[in-house]
Write a protein that holds these residues in place. Structure first.
Motif, PDB file in Angstrom:
ATOM      1  N   GLU A   1     -10.760   5.756   9.344  1.00 23.71           N
ATOM      2  CA  GLU A   1      -9.500   5.744   8.600  1.00 23.71           C
ATOM      3  C   GLU A   1      -8.675   7.013   8.843  1.00 23.71           C
ATOM      4  N   ASP A   2      -9.332   8.173   8.924  1.00 27.48           N
ATOM      5  CA  ASP A   2      -8.611   9.430   9.085  1.00 27.48           C
ATOM      6  C   ASP A   2      -7.845   9.490  10.400  1.00 27.48           C
ATOM      7  N   ALA A   3      -8.359   8.837  11.414  1.00 30.70           N
ATOM      8  CA  ALA A   3      -7.682   8.844  12.705  1.00 30.70           C
ATOM      9  C   ALA A   3      -6.600   7.764  12.794  1.00 30.70           C
ATOM     10  N   TYR A   4      -6.687   6.743  11.963  1.00 30.16           N
ATOM     11  CA  TYR A   4      -5.751   5.618  12.043  1.00 30.16           C
ATOM     12  C   TYR A   4      -4.557   5.794  11.104  1.00 30.16           C
ATOM     13  N   PHE A   5      -4.823   6.178   9.862  1.00 26.51           N
ATOM     14  CA  PHE A   5      -3.769   6.311   8.863  1.00 26.51           C
ATOM     15  C   PHE A   5      -3.278   7.762   8.786  1.00 26.51           C
ATOM     16  N   SER A   6      -2.006   7.931   8.449  1.00 29.13           N
ATOM     17  CA  SER A   6      -1.451   9.261   8.248  1.00 29.13           C
ATOM     18  C   SER A   6      -1.973   9.869   6.948  1.00 29.13           C
TER      19      SER A   6
ATOM     20  N   ALA B   1       3.854  11.541  17.959  1.00 26.53           N
ATOM     21  CA  ALA B   1       2.418  11.574  18.250  1.00 26.53           C
ATOM     22  C   ALA B   1       1.697  12.309  17.113  1.00 26.53           C
ATOM     23  N   PRO B   2       0.483  11.833  16.721  1.00 24.98           N
ATOM     24  CA  PRO B   2      -0.359  10.816  17.369  1.00 24.98           C
ATOM     25  C   PRO B   2      -0.089   9.396  16.876  1.00 24.98           C
ATOM     26  N   HIS B   3       1.098   9.140  16.322  1.00 19.06           N
ATOM     27  CA  HIS B   3       1.523   7.783  15.981  1.00 19.06           C
ATOM     28  C   HIS B   3       0.568   7.108  14.987  1.00 19.06           C
ATOM     29  N   ARG B   4       0.229   7.835  13.936  1.00 22.04           N
ATOM     30  CA  ARG B   4      -0.624   7.221  12.913  1.00 22.04           C
ATOM     31  C   ARG B   4       0.184   6.246  12.060  1.00 22.04           C
ATOM     32  N   VAL B   5      -0.532   5.365  11.385  1.00 22.21           N
ATOM     33  CA  VAL B   5       0.099   4.348  10.540  1.00 22.21           C
ATOM     34  C   VAL B   5       0.557   4.996   9.234  1.00 22.21           C
ATOM     35  N   ILE B   6       1.842   4.826   8.919  1.00 24.12           N
ATOM     36  CA  ILE B   6       2.377   5.383   7.680  1.00 24.12           C
ATOM     37  C   ILE B   6       2.700   4.314   6.646  1.00 24.12           C
ATOM     38  N   GLY B   7       2.671   3.064   7.046  1.00 23.38           N
ATOM     39  CA  GLY B   7       2.952   1.997   6.093  1.00 23.38           C
ATOM     40  C   GLY B   7       2.236   0.714   6.447  1.00 23.38           C
ATOM     41  N   LEU B   8       1.734   0.020   5.428  1.00 18.87           N
ATOM     42  CA  LEU B   8       1.056  -1.264   5.640  1.00 18.87           C
ATOM     43  C   LEU B   8       1.284  -2.121   4.412  1.00 18.87           C
TER      44      LEU B   8
ATOM     45  N   ALA C   1      -1.681   8.272  -0.795  1.00 13.97           N
ATOM     46  CA  ALA C   1      -1.320   7.178  -1.703  1.00 13.97           C
ATOM     47  C   ALA C   1      -2.450   6.181  -1.869  1.00 13.97           C
ATOM     48  N   VAL C   2      -3.201   5.953  -0.799  1.00 22.31           N
ATOM     49  CA  VAL C   2      -4.298   4.983  -0.811  1.00 22.31           C
ATOM     50  C   VAL C   2      -5.540   5.672  -0.252  1.00 22.31           C
TER      51      VAL C   2
ATOM     52  N   LEU D   1       0.840  -1.192   0.000  1.00 24.06           N
ATOM     53  CA  LEU D   1       0.000   0.000   0.000  1.00 24.06           C
ATOM     54  C   LEU D   1       0.872   1.236   0.000  1.00 24.06           C
ATOM     55  N   PHE D   2       1.675   1.401   1.019  1.00 21.16           N
ATOM     56  CA  PHE D   2       2.586   2.528   1.054  1.00 21.16           C
ATOM     57  C   PHE D   2       3.502   2.284   2.228  1.00 21.16           C
ATOM     58  N   VAL D   3       4.734   1.926   1.957  1.00 22.81           N
ATOM     59  CA  VAL D   3       5.635   1.530   3.026  1.00 22.81           C
ATOM     60  C   VAL D   3       6.838   2.454   3.061  1.00 22.81           C
TER      61      VAL D   3
END
Length: 424
Positions: free
Chosen positions: A44-49, A110-117, A55-56, A10-12
């Motif tokens: 999704e907005d709170a979880y992913f950067s 912080a807020p430590h969102r996900v930047i890669g999966l 990108a996705v 997805l975007f790593v």
């Protein structure tokens, strides 16, 4: 929506890996929340950067997550977390019908969102070797497979499907070249550090754009040939080592019917012979003995170079895969892998650079060496694997279809299942 079936990045962003191997509290929270993100739309907005969602987009993410649910059922639990750094690791999610692994990368700030999966492996629940063999047998066209444990006395055959069927193997033939190179080094005839010019360009691969005659070590050429399946490296090595010596390795390594595949063609020669413009030469080649074939190649060398090939005439549909090819049975390939296990030397680390399957599945093995091959109508995969307990195994399989392109992702999934079943 089959993007998720084998491997979808997805975007790593790979962050520097520190010496610590403990996840932060924030990482643990994001790992646990991944179950909710995969279960239903929302949040999704709170979880992913923002970087990730650029990108996705949310709609694409939801479609991908829905595709996973369609394939494997409902996500039911978070499984193991294998940490590579405080912000990077592999998280397993248990679905109703499978366990799916994801590389998860969390921002350190912080807020430590996900930047890669990244989806890195899937294990089916309740899978079995009988189910796998039935799925191999159900492929359209022709498929063949052999799985063996490699003991000191040689292969011990464990599981087979048409294991003695002669199959087109595509670029898997490059294993014979690296085996001959390993033999020559062990015999003192060559050194891995020997430098030769890049002399025979062919189609596909990084070296196609490298200057003609560029000096390269035998090791660099072998690495490009095996890890990247670079055709220019393969053709240069085959001819530098000597076709006669590489052909001899076919028999030395245990091929039961070497005349069926000899001489080993360069990739440029194979493409050229497949061209409609060379149909007359191809007919004579197919009907000839190995020695007569060698004479034909020498006599018509100018027609069989990469520069003489119209690649568009052979790159779209299966073309002469039952006549102008490299051929071996799965058991032939197991014997070759066993020869390499015992005699490969520095070829073994080269084979392990590209393991051929998703990283999380590959990590289940102490060692995993791989070389495959594919073209329209052909895919082959060959694995030399050492289990965590030290036992060695070989898995070789091919799928040929004269009428249509094969589904490569489907075949990779089947062979990944085979490796996971053997790894236990």
């Amino acid at each position: 929506m089959r993007l998720w079936s084998i491997l979808i990045t997805l975007f790593v962003i790979f962050l520097p890996t520190g010496s610590l191997a403990q996840p932060t509290v924030a990482y643990q929270q994001r790992a646990s929340q991944l179950l909710d993100m995969l279960s239903a739309p929302g949040g999704e907005d709170a979880y992913f950067s923002t970087l990730f969602l650029d990108a996705v987009p949310v709609a694409q993410w939801r479609a991908l997550a829905a595709d996973l649910r369609n394939q494997h059922g409902r996500p039911v639990a978070r499984g193991a977390v294998q940490v590579e750094s405080p912000t990077t690791g592999v998280v397993e999610i248990r679905y109703e019908r499978a366990t799916v692994g994801f590389t998860l990368v969390v921002a350190p700030q912080a807020p430590h969102r996900v930047i890669g999966l990244q989806l890195v492996g899937t294990r089916q629940s309740g899978d079995s070797m009988d189910r796998l063999l039935a799925d191999i047998a159900g492929l359209p066209g022709r498929a063949a497979l052999s799985i063996a444990r490699l003991d000191e006395a040689g292969p011990v055959w464990l599981h087979d499907h048409r294991a003695d069927a002669l199959m087109a193997i595509g670029s898997s033939f490059k294993l014979y070249i690296v085996a001959e190179l390993a033999r020559a080094v062990a015999a003192g005839e060559r050194r891995w550090s020997d430098v030769i010019p890049l002399s025979h360009k062919s189609f596909s691969g990084r070296l196609l754009t490298t200057p003609d005659g560029a000096p390269m070590t035998l090791h660099s050429l072998a690495l490009a040939m095996i890890a990247e399946s670079d055709n220019s490296a393969a053709d240069t090595l085959l001819l530098a080592l000597g076709r006669t010596k590489v052909d001899a390795m076919v028999g030395i390594s245990g091929h039961a019917r070497p005349d069926a595949t000899l001489p080993l063609l360069t990739t440029a020669e194979a493409f050229a012979l497949k061209m409609p413009a060379n149909a007359d030469l191809a007919r004579r080649y197919v009907g000839a003995t190995p020695d007569a074939r060698r004479a034909l190649i020498a006599a018509d060398a100018k027609r069989l170079t990469a520069g003489a090939v119209d690649i568009g005439t052979v790159a779209e549909v299966p073309t002469a895969i039952d006549s102008i090819e490299w051929f071996a049975t799965p058991r032939d390939m197991v014997h070759l892998l066993d020869w390499l296990r015992r005699n490969g030397g520095d070829a073994l680390p080269i084979m392990a650079v590209n393991p051929g399957i998703a990283p999380a599945d590959a990590k289940r093995w102490r060692y995993l060496g791989y070389k495959g091959g594919s073209e329209p109508g052909v895919i082959a995969m060959n694995f030399l694997a050492q289990a965590r307990d030290g036992r060695w195994f070989a898995i070789a399989a091919s799928w040929n279809d004269n009428t249509a392109r094969v589904d490569e992702a489907r075949f990779v999934a089947l062979l990944t299942r085979a490796l996971n079943l053997i790894a236990g």
